[in-house]
Design a protein around this motif. Structure first.
Motif, PDB file in Angstrom:
ATOM      1  N   VAL A  50      13.615 -49.765 -54.496  1.00 12.87           N
ATOM      2  CA  VAL A  50      13.003 -49.827 -53.174  1.00 12.87           C
ATOM      3  C   VAL A  50      13.618 -48.698 -52.352  1.00 12.87           C
ATOM      4  N   ILE A  51      12.799 -48.040 -51.534  1.00 13.95           N
ATOM      5  CA  ILE A  51      13.287 -46.934 -50.727  1.00 13.95           C
ATOM      6  C   ILE A  51      13.330 -47.348 -49.259  1.00 13.95           C
ATOM      7  N   PRO A  52      14.522 -47.458 -48.655  1.00 12.11           N
ATOM      8  CA  PRO A  52      14.608 -47.770 -47.223  1.00 12.11           C
ATOM      9  C   PRO A  52      13.892 -46.707 -46.389  1.00 12.11           C
ATOM     10  N   PHE A  53      13.329 -47.121 -45.270  1.00  7.07           N
ATOM     11  CA  PHE A  53      12.570 -46.160 -44.459  1.00  7.07           C
ATOM     12  C   PHE A  53      13.468 -45.183 -43.721  1.00  7.07           C
ATOM     13  N   THR A  54      14.713 -45.545 -43.486  1.00  4.22           N
ATOM     14  CA  THR A  54      15.670 -44.635 -42.853  1.00  4.22           C
ATOM     15  C   THR A  54      16.345 -43.781 -43.921  1.00  4.22           C
ATOM     16  N   ILE A  55      16.546 -42.510 -43.612  1.00  8.00           N
ATOM     17  CA  ILE A  55      17.234 -41.598 -44.525  1.00  8.00           C
ATOM     18  C   ILE A  55      18.620 -41.344 -43.953  1.00  8.00           C
ATOM     19  N   SER A  56      19.641 -41.776 -44.668  1.00  9.23           N
ATOM     20  CA  SER A  56      21.006 -41.697 -44.149  1.00  9.23           C
ATOM     21  C   SER A  56      21.960 -41.280 -45.260  1.00  9.23           C
ATOM     22  N   CYS A  57      23.171 -40.886 -44.851  1.00  7.84           N
ATOM     23  CA  CYS A  57      24.099 -40.313 -45.824  1.00  7.84           C
ATOM     24  C   CYS A  57      25.052 -41.334 -46.426  1.00  7.84           C
ATOM     25  N   GLY A  58      25.362 -42.411 -45.669  1.00  8.69           N
ATOM     26  CA  GLY A  58      26.261 -43.434 -46.170  1.00  8.69           C
ATOM     27  C   GLY A  58      27.725 -43.189 -45.908  1.00  8.69           C
ATOM     28  N   HIS A  59      28.088 -42.013 -45.368  1.00  6.59           N
ATOM     29  CA  HIS A  59      29.525 -41.731 -45.221  1.00  6.59           C
ATOM     30  C   HIS A  59      29.926 -41.199 -43.845  1.00  6.59           C
ATOM     31  N   CYS A  60      28.972 -40.904 -42.957  1.00  3.15           N
ATOM     32  CA  CYS A  60      29.331 -40.397 -41.628  1.00  3.15           C
ATOM     33  C   CYS A  60      29.881 -41.540 -40.769  1.00  3.15           C
ATOM     34  N   PHE A  61      30.295 -41.219 -39.552  1.00  2.00           N
ATOM     35  CA  PHE A  61      30.861 -42.213 -38.638  1.00  2.00           C
ATOM     36  C   PHE A  61      29.912 -43.396 -38.453  1.00  2.00           C
TER      37      PHE A  61
END
Length: 394
Positions: free
Chosen positions: A83-94
């Motif tokens: 499943v692909i979440p609609f938000t695109i994020s990096c997982g490691h930023c603040f």
């Protein structure tokens, strides 16, 4: 490949477009097996044309099978079902580390002072091609996926992409006390799940919607439903010892339906040159606020109003005197999908289906039928509550 593209206000079309390719070593390509039409897609269909270009690929609720991965992808393999979440994020930023993936500093769209990039959702959110297509390029693929098993149907998992975690976050933000009362404004797909999550948690759930089919669906899941009327806030108060609900979730948000004045303004914006229209959309108060104002009226003193519906303008008038006098807490925000995945995955895989994920889709069709189904969904015709497209059945 075939993809659903935006062509103008209330005009979408399925077209042949180039297949996506690996552009960065952190990308993956997914063959889409299911992709839903979201209520917020109707904002693109109806309203947000100034931030779209003809040919933009829509859709942000997809799932499918990985067919290619970039050289730096380590958490995915060809053949994985995701499943692909609609938000695109990096997982490691603040912000990602705070569980605020929708504010990801790596993918923020700073040109428009927006949060994280989204799939298929205008220049405001990065203008990334969406998932109502046969294939999808997934940036930062190691983080932007939810790996799922292969033995349950797509509809068990598909809504993890957006509307189910959006509803879960809405209830979390509502801060309902144990055994308390939750009112829900709107019984579209998010409102349906908000209501069911409330029942699952043991709350009394009172939900308001003008559409009979939506009320009937919610009633099947233990929700007390009410038609939208001038007296509905009084009805809710009467059922809560005159105080109002402990919390209210507004699952309506920006919508022109049933509000001719707002509809006229929105159409006028669509006639302006893009630069002027963008300014008008960004700054003017052209939302329909009836649901939000009703939520503030319906919540008890000291209660919480949680916004799951999307609003756009910055100049909308808020009843600040009432909110201050009632000591109302207000919570809102784009959903942080990955924050809630671990809570939700066991529930969607539970064969008893406690949140009723298998009782939401009313229309399932090939991608080619998408234009007609956008119109059906927008007009709430044919009992349409949730549409799922099947771009690929291979």
């Amino acid at each position: 490949m075939k993809a659903l593209t935006w062509q103008g206000t209330r005009r979408v079309a399925v077209e042949e477009v180039p297949d996506p390719v690996i552009e960065r070593p952190t990308d993956a390509i997914v063959r889409i097996t299911s992709s839903a039409i979201c209520g917020s897609d109707l904002h693109l269909y109806e309203l947000l044309g100034p931030f779209l270009d003809r040919g933009d690929i829509l859709g942000h609720e997809p799932m499918g099978v990985v067919v290619e991965v970039g050289s730096e992808v380590t958490n995915l393999s060809v053949g994985d079902r995701v499943v692909i979440p609609f938000t695109i994020s990096c997982g490691h930023c603040f912000f990602c580390r705070q569980g605020l993936q929708s504010q990801c500093e790596t993918t923020q769209v700073r040109e428009y002072s927006s949060g994280a990039t989204l799939f298929g959702y205008t220049k405001l959110y990065g203008q990334v091609p969406g998932g109502q297509a046969e294939y999808l390029r997934v940036p930062l693929a190691d983080y932007n996926h939810i790996k799922v098993a292969s033995d349950l149907p797509d509809d068990r998992y598909l809504f993890l992409s957006d509307i189910l975690p959006t509803a879960w976050q809405g209830v979390e933000y509502a801060n309902v006390p144990d055994g308390g009362t939750l009112a829900v404004m709107g019984l579209g797909p998010v409102g349906q799940f908000v209501s069911r999550i409330g029942v699952h948690r043991g709350y009394r759930v009172l939900a308001v919607d003008p559409v009979a089919e939506r009320r009937e669906m919610a009633s099947r899941h233990g929700v007390e439903t009410f038609n939208l009327s001038d007296d509905v806030v009084s009805e809710l108060r009467d059922l809560t010892e005159g105080r109002g609900a402990d919390a209210v979730v507004d699952a309506v948000g920006m919508e022109a339906h049933g509000n001719p004045g707002v509809g006229i303004v929105q159409k006028a914006v669509g006639l302006l040159p893009d630069a002027l229209a963008q300014q008008m959309m960004d700054k003017a108060g052209i939302d329909r606020l009836a649901a939000l104002h009703a939520s503030i009226d319906a919540v008890r003193r000291g209660g919480t109003v949680s916004l799951s519906g999307v609003y756009a303008g910055d100049a909308d008038i808020m009843p600040m005197k009432t909110m201050f006098d009632k000591q109302v807490s207000l919570r809102m925000g784009q959903c942080n999908v990955k924050r809630w995945t671990d809570d939700l995955l066991p529930l969607v895989e539970d064969l008893s289906d406690p949140l009723g994920v298998m009782d939401l889709t009313t229309h399932s069709a090939p991608l080619e039928d998408a234009p007609a189904l956008y119109e059906t969904f927008q007009r709430t015709e044919d009992g349409c509550i949730k549409v799922v497209l099947r771009p690929s059945t291979v």
